[in-house]
Motif scaffolding. Sequence first.
Motif, PDB file in Angstrom:
ATOM      1  N   LYS A 101       2.172  11.623   1.201  1.00 25.00           N
ATOM      2  CA  LYS A 101       0.810  12.051   0.922  1.00 25.00           C
ATOM      3  C   LYS A 101      -0.075  10.817   0.946  1.00 25.00           C
ATOM      4  O   LYS A 101       0.265   9.795   0.338  1.00 25.00           O
ATOM      5  CB  LYS A 101       0.741  12.716  -0.453  1.00 25.00           C
ATOM      6  CG  LYS A 101      -0.650  13.137  -0.877  1.00 25.00           C
ATOM      7  CD  LYS A 101      -0.629  13.788  -2.247  1.00 25.00           C
ATOM      8  CE  LYS A 101      -2.021  14.233  -2.655  1.00 25.00           C
ATOM      9  NZ  LYS A 101      -1.993  14.929  -3.962  1.00 25.00           N
ATOM     10  N   VAL A 102      -1.198  10.911   1.645  1.00 22.06           N
ATOM     11  CA  VAL A 102      -2.184   9.835   1.621  1.00 22.06           C
ATOM     12  C   VAL A 102      -3.026  10.038   0.364  1.00 22.06           C
ATOM     13  O   VAL A 102      -3.676  11.074   0.202  1.00 22.06           O
ATOM     14  CB  VAL A 102      -3.061   9.844   2.887  1.00 22.06           C
ATOM     15  CG1 VAL A 102      -4.162   8.798   2.784  1.00 22.06           C
ATOM     16  CG2 VAL A 102      -2.212   9.614   4.124  1.00 22.06           C
ATOM     17  N   GLY A 158      -2.595  -0.313  -6.516  1.00 19.89           N
ATOM     18  CA  GLY A 158      -3.157  -0.665  -5.221  1.00 19.89           C
ATOM     19  C   GLY A 158      -2.585   0.108  -4.060  1.00 19.89           C
ATOM     20  O   GLY A 158      -2.872  -0.200  -2.899  1.00 19.89           O
ATOM     21  N   GLY A 159      -1.793   1.118  -4.345  1.00 16.94           N
ATOM     22  CA  GLY A 159      -1.178   1.911  -3.289  1.00 16.94           C
ATOM     23  C   GLY A 159      -2.117   2.947  -2.710  1.00 16.94           C
ATOM     24  O   GLY A 159      -3.005   3.451  -3.401  1.00 16.94           O
ATOM     25  N   ARG A 160      -1.905   3.268  -1.442  1.00 17.48           N
ATOM     26  CA  ARG A 160      -2.671   4.303  -0.744  1.00 17.48           C
ATOM     27  C   ARG A 160      -1.819   5.495  -0.354  1.00 17.48           C
ATOM     28  O   ARG A 160      -2.327   6.592  -0.174  1.00 17.48           O
ATOM     29  CB  ARG A 160      -3.263   3.764   0.569  1.00 17.48           C
ATOM     30  CG  ARG A 160      -4.348   2.811   0.519  1.00 17.48           C
ATOM     31  CD  ARG A 160      -4.952   2.507   1.910  1.00 17.48           C
ATOM     32  NE  ARG A 160      -4.025   2.585   3.040  1.00 17.48           N
ATOM     33  CZ  ARG A 160      -3.867   3.646   3.846  1.00 17.48           C
ATOM     34  NH1 ARG A 160      -4.542   4.739   3.658  1.00 17.48           N
ATOM     35  NH2 ARG A 160      -3.008   3.609   4.849  1.00 17.48           N
ATOM     36  N   GLU A 170       0.798  -1.231   0.000  1.00 17.74           N
ATOM     37  CA  GLU A 170       0.000   0.000   0.000  1.00 17.74           C
ATOM     38  C   GLU A 170       0.831   1.282   0.000  1.00 17.74           C
ATOM     39  O   GLU A 170       0.272   2.365  -0.048  1.00 17.74           O
ATOM     40  CB  GLU A 170      -0.919   0.017   1.235  1.00 17.74           C
ATOM     41  CG  GLU A 170      -1.993  -1.038   1.204  1.00 17.74           C
ATOM     42  CD  GLU A 170      -2.981  -0.869   2.343  1.00 17.74           C
ATOM     43  OE1 GLU A 170      -2.617  -0.278   3.390  1.00 17.74           O
ATOM     44  OE2 GLU A 170      -4.110  -1.340   2.186  1.00 17.74           O
ATOM     45  N   HIS A 171       2.122   1.155   0.053  1.00 14.59           N
ATOM     46  CA  HIS A 171       3.005   2.313   0.237  1.00 14.59           C
ATOM     47  C   HIS A 171       4.088   2.301  -0.850  1.00 14.59           C
ATOM     48  O   HIS A 171       4.840   1.342  -0.953  1.00 14.59           O
ATOM     49  CB  HIS A 171       3.629   2.211   1.626  1.00 14.59           C
ATOM     50  CG  HIS A 171       4.304   3.457   2.093  1.00 14.59           C
ATOM     51  ND1 HIS A 171       4.743   3.606   3.366  1.00 14.59           N
ATOM     52  CD2 HIS A 171       4.622   4.609   1.464  1.00 14.59           C
ATOM     53  CE1 HIS A 171       5.301   4.782   3.518  1.00 14.59           C
ATOM     54  NE2 HIS A 171       5.246   5.415   2.365  1.00 14.59           N
ATOM     55  N   LEU A 180       2.457   9.963 -11.542  1.00 13.70           N
ATOM     56  CA  LEU A 180       3.043   8.950 -10.662  1.00 13.70           C
ATOM     57  C   LEU A 180       2.071   8.570  -9.547  1.00 13.70           C
ATOM     58  O   LEU A 180       1.935   7.385  -9.212  1.00 13.70           O
ATOM     59  CB  LEU A 180       4.370   9.438 -10.080  1.00 13.70           C
ATOM     60  CG  LEU A 180       5.516   9.597 -11.078  1.00 13.70           C
ATOM     61  CD1 LEU A 180       6.718  10.257 -10.407  1.00 13.70           C
ATOM     62  CD2 LEU A 180       5.910   8.278 -11.713  1.00 13.70           C
ATOM     63  N   CYS A 181       1.374   9.532  -8.987  1.00 15.83           N
ATOM     64  CA  CYS A 181       0.391   9.239  -7.942  1.00 15.83           C
ATOM     65  C   CYS A 181      -0.760   8.398  -8.504  1.00 15.83           C
ATOM     66  O   CYS A 181      -1.242   7.474  -7.830  1.00 15.83           O
ATOM     67  CB  CYS A 181      -0.136  10.526  -7.309  1.00 15.83           C
ATOM     68  SG  CYS A 181       1.056  11.345  -6.225  1.00 15.83           S
ATOM     69  N   THR A 182      -1.193   8.695  -9.711  1.00 19.80           N
ATOM     70  CA  THR A 182      -2.236   7.892 -10.346  1.00 19.80           C
ATOM     71  C   THR A 182      -1.749   6.462 -10.560  1.00 19.80           C
ATOM     72  O   THR A 182      -2.490   5.502 -10.316  1.00 19.80           O
ATOM     73  CB  THR A 182      -2.673   8.528 -11.682  1.00 19.80           C
ATOM     74  OG1 THR A 182      -3.218   9.822 -11.404  1.00 19.80           O
ATOM     75  CG2 THR A 182      -3.709   7.677 -12.397  1.00 19.80           C
ATOM     76  N   LYS A 183      -0.500   6.304 -10.982  1.00 13.73           N
ATOM     77  CA  LYS A 183       0.067   4.963 -11.170  1.00 13.73           C
ATOM     78  C   LYS A 183       0.083   4.198  -9.852  1.00 13.73           C
ATOM     79  O   LYS A 183      -0.259   3.009  -9.807  1.00 13.73           O
ATOM     80  CB  LYS A 183       1.482   5.068 -11.755  1.00 13.73           C
ATOM     81  CG  LYS A 183       2.110   3.735 -12.074  1.00 13.73           C
ATOM     82  CD  LYS A 183       1.349   3.032 -13.189  1.00 13.73           C
ATOM     83  CE  LYS A 183       2.081   1.810 -13.699  1.00 13.73           C
ATOM     84  NZ  LYS A 183       1.302   1.144 -14.749  1.00 13.73           N
ATOM     85  N   ILE A 184       0.458   4.872  -8.779  1.00 19.55           N
ATOM     86  CA  ILE A 184       0.474   4.230  -7.460  1.00 19.55           C
ATOM     87  C   ILE A 184      -0.922   3.694  -7.131  1.00 19.55           C
ATOM     88  O   ILE A 184      -1.069   2.557  -6.685  1.00 19.55           O
ATOM     89  CB  ILE A 184       0.974   5.207  -6.380  1.00 19.55           C
ATOM     90  CG1 ILE A 184       2.473   5.476  -6.569  1.00 19.55           C
ATOM     91  CG2 ILE A 184       0.675   4.685  -4.977  1.00 19.55           C
ATOM     92  CD1 ILE A 184       3.014   6.615  -5.729  1.00 19.55           C
TER      93      ILE A 184
END
Length: 151
Positions: free
Chosen positions: A138-139, A96-98, A62-63, A88-92
């Motif tokens: 950033k969450v 499945g990343g939070r 998740e990280h 990059l945040c969208t890819k995360i």
Amino acid sequence: MIKPVFTFGTSEEAKAIRTRVFIEEQGFQEEFDAYEDSSWCLVLFLDGLPIATGRVRPLDPEHFQIERVAVEKPFRGKSVGTYVVKFLCTKIKTLGGRIASLNAQLDKTGFYEHLGFGAVGDGEVFFEEGVPHIAMEKVLIPLARKGRGRF
């Protein structure tokens, strides 16, 4: 037209941008590392020209860690870096990343704060090859709160 292209592993375009920005401009010596072949790499193209890069790698399911964000000099100050971080945040999230973490050069913290990142802990400064950095995160997707659903 800006086109984002992701590859698993570092592309030649990303290596070239990082070499110019981090090695030639900023003087880093240890730019390339053991994560080159196990990270998702983004290159932004403008009308076919590679202009920026960045990568993400998982710390746990998740990280994820955002790293190696670099924009070619003629395209700085034109929101290109913002596009890189947002892609990059969208890819995360698609992986499945939070939570997105990064180590920001101290003079770039305002840029990341504007994108919703905050210092981790007390914002302790540490050095990478003599350059001051702070850890930020950033969450992206908050945890669901228990007992707050509608029944």
